[in-house]
Structures are given as structure tokens and as C-alpha cells.
Design an enzyme around this catalytic site. Structure first.
Site, PDB file in Angstrom:
ATOM      1  N   HIS A  76       0.833  -1.201   0.000  1.00 19.88           N
ATOM      2  CA  HIS A  76       0.000   0.000   0.000  1.00 19.88           C
ATOM      3  C   HIS A  76       0.868   1.251   0.000  1.00 19.88           C
ATOM      4  CE1 HIS A  76       0.647   0.745   4.392  1.00 19.88           C
ATOM      5  NE2 HIS A  76       0.662  -0.578   4.471  1.00 19.88           N
ATOM      6  N   ASP A  78      -0.566   4.249   0.844  1.00 13.38           N
ATOM      7  CA  ASP A  78      -1.090   5.184   1.832  1.00 13.38           C
ATOM      8  C   ASP A  78      -0.385   5.026   3.171  1.00 13.38           C
ATOM      9  OD1 ASP A  78      -2.494   2.643   1.917  1.00 13.38           O
ATOM     10  OD2 ASP A  78      -3.838   3.544   3.398  1.00 13.38           O
ATOM     11  N   ASP A 109       6.558   1.575   6.882  1.00 14.47           N
ATOM     12  CA  ASP A 109       5.219   1.039   6.618  1.00 14.47           C
ATOM     13  C   ASP A 109       4.531   1.843   5.531  1.00 14.47           C
ATOM     14  OD1 ASP A 109       2.883  -0.393   6.844  1.00 14.47           O
ATOM     15  OD2 ASP A 109       2.230   0.560   8.699  1.00 14.47           O
ATOM     16  N   GLU A 143      -5.133   0.816   2.612  1.00 21.25           N
ATOM     17  CA  GLU A 143      -4.907  -0.235   3.600  1.00 21.25           C
ATOM     18  C   GLU A 143      -4.970   0.283   5.025  1.00 21.25           C
ATOM     19  OE1 GLU A 143      -2.817  -3.068   6.237  1.00 21.25           O
ATOM     20  OE2 GLU A 143      -2.354  -0.959   5.848  1.00 21.25           O
ATOM     21  N   GLU A 144      -4.516   1.519   5.231  1.00 25.15           N
ATOM     22  CA  GLU A 144      -4.497   2.089   6.575  1.00 25.15           C
ATOM     23  C   GLU A 144      -5.859   2.645   6.990  1.00 25.15           C
ATOM     24  OE1 GLU A 144      -2.182   1.512   8.421  1.00 25.15           O
ATOM     25  OE2 GLU A 144      -0.219   1.661   7.456  1.00 25.15           O
ATOM     26  N   GLU A 172       4.488  -5.814   4.224  1.00 21.03           N
ATOM     27  CA  GLU A 172       4.226  -5.317   5.574  1.00 21.03           C
ATOM     28  C   GLU A 172       5.471  -5.476   6.452  1.00 21.03           C
ATOM     29  OE1 GLU A 172       1.847  -3.684   6.930  1.00 21.03           O
ATOM     30  OE2 GLU A 172       0.412  -3.735   5.279  1.00 21.03           O
ATOM     31  N   HIS A 358       3.928   3.853  12.482  1.00 19.23           N
ATOM     32  CA  HIS A 358       2.831   4.684  12.983  1.00 19.23           C
ATOM     33  C   HIS A 358       3.277   5.639  14.092  1.00 19.23           C
ATOM     34  CE1 HIS A 358      -0.740   2.014  11.432  1.00 19.23           C
ATOM     35  NE2 HIS A 358       0.293   2.002  10.607  1.00 19.23           N
TER      36      HIS A 358
END
Length: 385
Positions: A76, A78, A109, A143-144, A172, A358
Site C-alpha cells: 500500500h 497510503d 510502513d 490499507e491504513e 508489511e 505509525h
């Protein structure tokens, strides 16, 4: 391509992706950049947008070859919001190198993984232009977020036209302490329950004229927390139950509320189906005879790739680069693997160390980007030559 050039290309592409502020569901041009590089290798690109307005999602399906087996790299573009900018040591969307680390939102990520995949494919195709089977990329920008207009929709479209994926490597950030020390071969399912207890609002001095939903819910909560589940199995840890929200208030200290809402979540193993869990909870709540409404949201069912061809290829590729014996894990949260695996696809997740994902000052070890690309190349070498 020399090793120095290979590593430099992987780093520069990672930086180029970080510079694009692709906060869910925005892609900010990341997929166009990737598609251009893949097109130069003979990939056929299909941009597959789904959703409208605030949930409009960019997706890319790109394939080189027409025959099977199909090895797909998935990920992903995003990223989650950066949080308070003043707490970052550098701009989260200006890739910054410090002390052997690359900082930026999405560094771990998972923009480093995407860059490593692209550069790995470039070198592999240069070395094996007539490789067996097909290579593919499945990239989304949600995805997030809700994950309703991304990988899920692309896989549905592929299934509808009988286009099959045999093996999928998702980028991931699976590693714990060192690159490649752990890969995900499955994920637990995620099932959320939303319970509303209906009471009767009233004055605290006259409880006989009201029905306090907090009092009604208290024994139910205790029973839910103590509810026996399972001990896990050979591949999965025990199923977990967590209450994440309880709300019941009128805003006044002398008024009992008229309703209570609670939300809870199961991260469950293959010992259960989501319907079995729903039935178990409904039966338990029913024993208390409370006036309530119970609703459910299934984020994804558990999936597992049994050790075999794909896991062997990935663990051997890791061992060649790092010398590590990789742990096969099903831990962590959900991933888009939950949408890919049900189509009969073997799925493995291999990516950077996840310690900073994150978080403020998210980062990836610069030397790990090229090493990850070499691992991805090793997987292709084992499966498609």
C-alpha cells in the site's frame, strides 16, 4: 547493475515515495511513479480506482507475462497521518538521513518495501528476461483506512475474470529486531461487537422509576471478560477479547442514563469461525435477560499459509542475505492478506523492522532497504527460474 547502484536505486525510490504525502486514502502520485518503472520492464498496468468522494481509492494492478504460476508483490502507498509535526525531528514528508537511518512517514510502513520490490524486479527481469510464469503488483491506497475500496475490490475483480494469483509476498513490516527475523504466514481474524443496552433514564433518587443500563451491563461485562475461548494452536496464539469502548452518560450527576453502548473486539484464531463467536456471545448475553441490541463488524477472517513452496523460498532467500533462521508467525494486527488469501493464494509478509511504524520519527535502516530488495529477488529466483 552493481550492488552499489542497486542499493542506491532502492534508497532513492524510497525517498521519492516518502516525499509524496499519501495520507489515506490519497496516493499522491506514488502509484504513477511505480507504474512508469514497471511499464519500462514490459508490465501491463491497469489503474483500478474504486469508491467516490472521501473514500476514493487508487489501486494498481500490473502484470508481466500471461502464463502461470503468478508471483505477486502486494502493498500500500497510503500512510497514517504524521501526528503533531512539532514532535518530529524533521519534516515527516521530507526524507531525512541521520545515523544510518532514513526518517519519514511511511519509511517502514511501507514505502521502503515498495521501493525494494520495484528495484528487485528490475534487476531480476534484466537477468532473467524470459523468466517462467508471471510477475504482478497489487498496490492500493486504502490499507491504513477502511480498506473497503482497495485490495478487496481488486481481488474481487481478478476473481470475476478468472485471473489467478498463486503466490503473494506482501511488504508489511514483519521483522521484529533484525530484517528477516520474522515473517507472517497468516493473521488472526478481527471481529468487533457493538452492544447497546437499553434502559430508562431517571432521577438518581428514584431508581425504582428508572432502569440503569450501567448496572445491567456490569455482570455481562464480567462474564464476557471471563468467557473461555481457546489456547491457540500450532500456528496461532490464543484468541483475545478486549473491550475498547464503554459510553453511558447524560451530562448530569443526578440522572441515570437511558442507554449504554459498548464496543469489543476478538482477534481470533482458526479455532473459530466468526459465526461461532457471534453465537457464543449472543448466547451469553441472552442469559442475563437484558434489553439490548447486538451488532457486528467483521474486518477479516483468519488465514494461514501452510509451510511449503512459498515459505521455503522466502526463508531461504532471507538466510542467503542475513544468515538468520526465520520465525514463522501469525501475530500482529490485520493486513490486506485477509483479502488475498481467500482467493486460494499462498501469502507471506516480509518487510522491515516494525518498531517505529505509525510513530513519531518513523524510520528504516538505510542498509536494510537494499538487503530487503535482495531478499525479494531471491524469492523470484527460487520460484520463477
Amino acid at each position: 547493475m552493481t550492488e552499489h547502484t542497486f542499493n542506491k536505486d532502492a534508497l532513492e525510490l524510497t525517498e521519492a515515495l516518502i516525499q509524496r504525502p499519501s495520507i489515506t486514502p490519497e496516493d499522491a502520485g506514488c502509484q504513477t511513479l511505480i507504474a512508469e518503472r514497471l511499464a519500462a520492464l514490459g508490465f501491463a498496468n491497469a489503474h483500478m480506482p474504486f469508491g467516490e468522494g472521501a473514500v476514493a481509492t487508487d489501486n494498481l494492478w500490473s502484470r508481466r507475462g500471461t502464463e502461470g504460476p503468478v508471483l505477486c508483490f502486494a502493498g500500500h502507498t497510503d500512510v497514517v497521518p504524521p501526528g503533531p509535526l512539532e514532535k518530529w525531528d524533521s519534516d515527516p514528508f521530507v526524507p531525512t538521513q541521520r545515523d544510518g537511518l532514513l526518517y519519514g512517514r511511511g519509511a517502514a510502513d511501507m514505502k521502503a518495501s515498495l521501493a525494494a520490490m520495484v528495484v528487485a524486479v528490475e534487476r531480476f527481469v534484466a537477468r532473467h528476461p524470459e523468466h517462467q510464469g508471471s510477475l504482478a503488483f497489487l498496490i492500493t491506497s486504502d490499507e491504513e483506512g477502511p480498506a473497503r475500496h482497495g485490495t478487496l475490490k481488486v481481488v474481487e475483480a481478478l476473481v470475476d475474470r478468472d485471473e489467478r494469483i498463486d503466490w503473494c509476498v506482501i511488504g508489511e513490516p514483519s521483522s521484529e529486531d533484525a530484517l528477516g527475523d520474522r515473517i507472517r504466514i497468516g493473521r488472526r481474524g478481527s471481529l468487533s461487537g457493538m452492544l447497546t443496552v437499553h434502559g430508562i433514564q431517571g432521577h438518581v433518587a428514584y431508581p425504582h422509576l428508572a432502569r440503569n443500563p450501567i448496572h445491567a451491563f456490569a455482570p455481562v461485562l464480567d462474564a464476557l471478560v471471563r468467557m473461555p475461548l481457546d489456547d491457540g494452536n500450532a500456528h496461532f496464539p490464543p484468541t483475545s477479547f478486549q473491550v475498547v469502548k464503554v459510553v453511558s452518560d447524560t451530562g448530569a450527576p443526578n440522572v441515570t442514563p437511558g442507554s449504554l453502548s459498548a464496543r469489543f473486539n476478538f482477534r481470533y484464531s482458526t479455532e473459530w469461525t466468526f459465526k461461532e463467536l457471534q453465537q457464543k456471545v449472543a448466547a451469553l448475553v441472552g442469559e442475563f435477560g437484558i434489553d439490548c441490541t447486538l451488532d457486528w463488524h467483521l474486518s477479516g477472517e483468519p488465514f494461514l499459509t501452510e509451510p511449503g513452496t512459498l515459505t521455503d523460498a522466502v526463508t531461504e532467500a532471507i538466510r542467503d542475505v542475513s544468515g538468520l533462521t526465520t520465525e514463522l508467525s501469525t501475530g500482529g494486527g490485520t493486513s490486506d492478506g485477509r483479502f488475498i488469501a481467500p482467493a486460494g493464494v499462498d501469502v507471506v509478509e516480509l518487510g522491515p523492522v516494525n518498531a517505529s511504524i505509525h510513530k513519531i520519527n518513523e524510520h528504516v535502516k538505510i542498509s536494510d532497504i537494499g538487503r530487503l530488495a535482495t531478499m525479494y529477488e531471491g524469492v523470484m529466483q527460487r520460484l520463477l527460474t
